[in-house]
Design an enzyme around this catalytic site. Sequence first.
Site, PDB file in Angstrom:
ATOM      1  N   SER A 167       0.750  -1.098  -0.090  1.00 18.40           N
ATOM      2  CA  SER A 167      -0.061  -0.111  -0.250  1.00 18.40           C
ATOM      3  C   SER A 167       0.733   1.160   0.175  1.00 18.40           C
ATOM      4  CB  SER A 167      -0.909  -0.051   1.396  1.00 18.40           C
ATOM      5  OG  SER A 167      -0.182   0.090   2.484  1.00 18.40           O
TER       6      SER A 167
ATOM      7  N   ASN B  30      -0.982  -1.805  13.826  1.00 16.16           N
ATOM      8  CA  ASN B  30      -2.742  -1.318  14.007  1.00 16.16           C
ATOM      9  C   ASN B  30      -2.975  -0.259  14.682  1.00 16.16           C
ATOM     10  OD1 ASN B  30      -2.543  -3.794  12.917  1.00 16.16           O
ATOM     11  ND2 ASN B  30      -3.294  -5.062  14.493  1.00 16.16           N
TER      12      ASN B  30
ATOM     13  N   HIS C 194     -41.348  22.633  -7.842  1.00 15.92           N
ATOM     14  CA  HIS C 194     -41.484  21.724  -8.776  1.00 15.92           C
ATOM     15  C   HIS C 194     -41.170  22.382 -10.029  1.00 15.92           C
ATOM     16  CE1 HIS C 194     -44.658  19.657  -6.129  1.00 15.92           C
ATOM     17  NE2 HIS C 194     -44.663  21.017  -5.930  1.00 15.92           N
TER      18      HIS C 194
ATOM     19  N   SER D  33     -16.490  25.479 -26.822  1.00 15.03           N
ATOM     20  CA  SER D  33     -16.824  24.228 -27.275  1.00 15.03           C
ATOM     21  C   SER D  33     -15.851  24.046 -28.304  1.00 15.03           C
ATOM     22  CB  SER D  33     -18.397  24.219 -27.993  1.00 15.03           C
ATOM     23  OG  SER D  33     -18.345  23.241 -28.964  1.00 15.03           O
TER      24      SER D  33
ATOM     25  N   LYS E  97     -20.471  28.966 -28.186  1.00 14.66           N
ATOM     26  CA  LYS E  97     -20.661  28.366 -26.819  1.00 14.66           C
ATOM     27  C   LYS E  97     -19.988  28.900 -25.511  1.00 14.66           C
ATOM     28  CE  LYS E  97     -23.167  25.302 -25.650  1.00 14.66           C
ATOM     29  NZ  LYS E  97     -23.684  24.271 -25.793  1.00 14.66           N
TER      30      LYS E  97
ATOM     31  N   ASN F  88     -19.635  27.453 -21.835  1.00 13.83           N
ATOM     32  CA  ASN F  88     -20.349  26.460 -20.885  1.00 13.83           C
ATOM     33  C   ASN F  88     -20.073  26.348 -19.513  1.00 13.83           C
ATOM     34  OD1 ASN F  88     -21.632  25.428 -23.369  1.00 13.83           O
ATOM     35  ND2 ASN F  88     -19.693  24.018 -23.650  1.00 13.83           N
TER      36      ASN F  88
ATOM     37  N   GLU G 205     -20.574  22.074 -13.576  1.00 14.32           N
ATOM     38  CA  GLU G 205     -21.073  20.742 -13.987  1.00 14.32           C
ATOM     39  C   GLU G 205     -20.286  19.784 -13.664  1.00 14.32           C
ATOM     40  OE1 GLU G 205     -22.966  20.798 -18.467  1.00 14.32           O
ATOM     41  OE2 GLU G 205     -21.310  22.277 -18.170  1.00 14.32           O
TER      42      GLU G 205
ATOM     43  N   TYR H  61      -8.657  -5.775  14.465  1.00 13.13           N
ATOM     44  CA  TYR H  61      -8.083  -5.361  13.081  1.00 13.13           C
ATOM     45  C   TYR H  61      -7.922  -6.167  11.973  1.00 13.13           C
ATOM     46  CZ  TYR H  61      -5.105  -3.780   9.428  1.00 13.13           C
ATOM     47  OH  TYR H  61      -4.660  -3.363   8.142  1.00 13.13           O
TER      48      TYR H  61
ATOM     49  N   LYS I 244      -8.071   3.867   2.912  1.00 14.63           N
ATOM     50  CA  LYS I 244      -7.485   5.028   2.753  1.00 14.63           C
ATOM     51  C   LYS I 244      -7.681   5.943   1.586  1.00 14.63           C
ATOM     52  CE  LYS I 244      -3.937   3.108   5.382  1.00 14.63           C
ATOM     53  NZ  LYS I 244      -4.821   2.137   5.643  1.00 14.63           N
TER      54      LYS I 244
HETATM   55  N1  ARG Z   1      -1.095  -0.981   6.055  1.00 15.75           N
HETATM   56  C1  ARG Z   1      -1.926  -1.756   7.020  1.00 15.75           C
HETATM   57  C2  ARG Z   1      -3.065  -0.806   6.809  1.00 15.75           C
HETATM   58  O1  ARG Z   1      -3.176   0.301   6.167  1.00 15.75           O
HETATM   59  C3  ARG Z   1      -1.087  -1.264   8.174  1.00 15.75           C
HETATM   60  C4  ARG Z   1      -1.365  -2.168   9.377  1.00 15.75           C
HETATM   61  C5  ARG Z   1      -1.221  -3.593   9.362  1.00 15.75           C
HETATM   62  N2  ARG Z   1      -1.429  -4.343   9.984  1.00 15.75           N
HETATM   63  C6  ARG Z   1      -1.320  -5.725  10.205  1.00 15.75           C
HETATM   64  N3  ARG Z   1      -1.657  -6.474  11.035  1.00 15.75           N
HETATM   65  N4  ARG Z   1      -1.061  -6.310   8.825  1.00 15.75           N
HETATM   66  O2  ARG Z   1      -4.127  -1.155   7.571  1.00 15.75           O
END
Ligand code: ARG
Length: 461
Positions: free
Chosen positions: A25, A112, A158, A279, A285, A287, A292, A319, A327
Amino acid sequence: MATEKLWGGRFSGDTDATVEAFTASEHFDRRLAQYDIAGSRAHALMLQSCGIISEADGLAIIDGLDTITQEISAGRFQWSAALEDVHMNIEARLTELVGEPGKKLHTARSRNDQVATDLRLFTRDAIDQLQADLTALQRALVELAEGEAESIMPGMTHMQTAQPVTCGHHLLAWNAMLDRDWQRLADCRRRVNISPLGVAALAGTGFPVDRNMTAAALGFDGVSGNSLDAVSDRDFAIEFCAAVALLMVHLSRMAEELVLWASQHLGFVDLGDAFCTGSSIMPQKKNPDVAELVRGRSGRAVGNLASLLVLMKGQPLAYNRDNQEDKQPLFDSFDNAHACLVVLAAMVPNMTFDRQRMREAAGRGHATATDLADYLVRRGLAFRDAHEAVGKAVQFAESVQRELDALSLDELRGVCELIDKDVFEVLTLEGAVHSRNHVGGTSPDQVRQAVAEARQALADR
Ligand code: ARG
């Protein structure tokens, strides 16, 4: 050679390449780096102050974190997908920089509680930014409303002409919606700003940590009361995304009205050349693309909220890795709302209303019919009977293709003989808006009063 995993001890052999790519990630959660470092700094100082690590180790960690901060802001930091996420990228680099002390930072901590802390710090900043953005947009709307306190436009239900309103009153309705969005964010912030740090993986830690110390260092208002809950729930992010979704729905409604008002068919507003686009084929135009796009982007905010709700549903304590998926929707909701608020705040002062066109539009559709009914009530008729009589007058006016206020006194008396020549004051657009002179009403005096109050409320924030 494969990068050494920070959790590699119980594994033999390398992680499969597809798994490494799939579980990483760092390409999106690196955005949390500044919060991760702030959390690590607070944690290290606490470990040191509680005698869990030595002072020398604490100092070395802080030093290393400073270097990492510089590396990241200079774009020199080497991110690695093999190190999975922002947390392990930073920890690995710390140990590379300072050696042994780096390996002690994760004492009495888990990713966590770490990621929950980072995310709460991010969300708190996001709230502060959106509140500032909202204030800027509201200020612009209130200014505009003051200038349009007297301008008359058709009020609609309306999408049909209902009663005349002042344009300033309409703009202040938008402000009222945004005001509640600001309050909702403020309310959400109280629940966001609670520290999960120190509960470690899920059950707490056997080390003598001082959770209040890290909470205070990070500007949290308190500490979470249950370790299992602290690492698992993302309700604070859901709540934030819900507040943002509602805010975006409000912006979308405003945008929709701007699109309508800017159309040649209504022609109430000119959004300004700098805030419109052309446009590629039709040379004439101009716009309203900003409006929008705001309307279109509201869909993402609603989608992000739905993503997080479904992400959370069905997760057992505590967790689970599902939460890594929290995220991107959270970041997107923030970025998107921020961008929309900024562009609207810039556009609003550039808007100019065509007061003549608005007034003409308000003059079509018998907008003062309710005023005529109220007039008859003041002359002793029951409202339901007055409603019926005016309905007949409208029917007659339509049959001769005229507006209600263009009928003669005799024609009006033909419908109801309680009508006298003073009726024509009641039938004017000005008479209609000025008469609605109570708190929340559309009269110019009320608009000016509401502008003064709104301005004060914004200054007091
Ligand atoms: N990258 C993980 C997350 O966003 C961090 C926590 C990972 N914890 C674990 N026990 N694998 O949640």
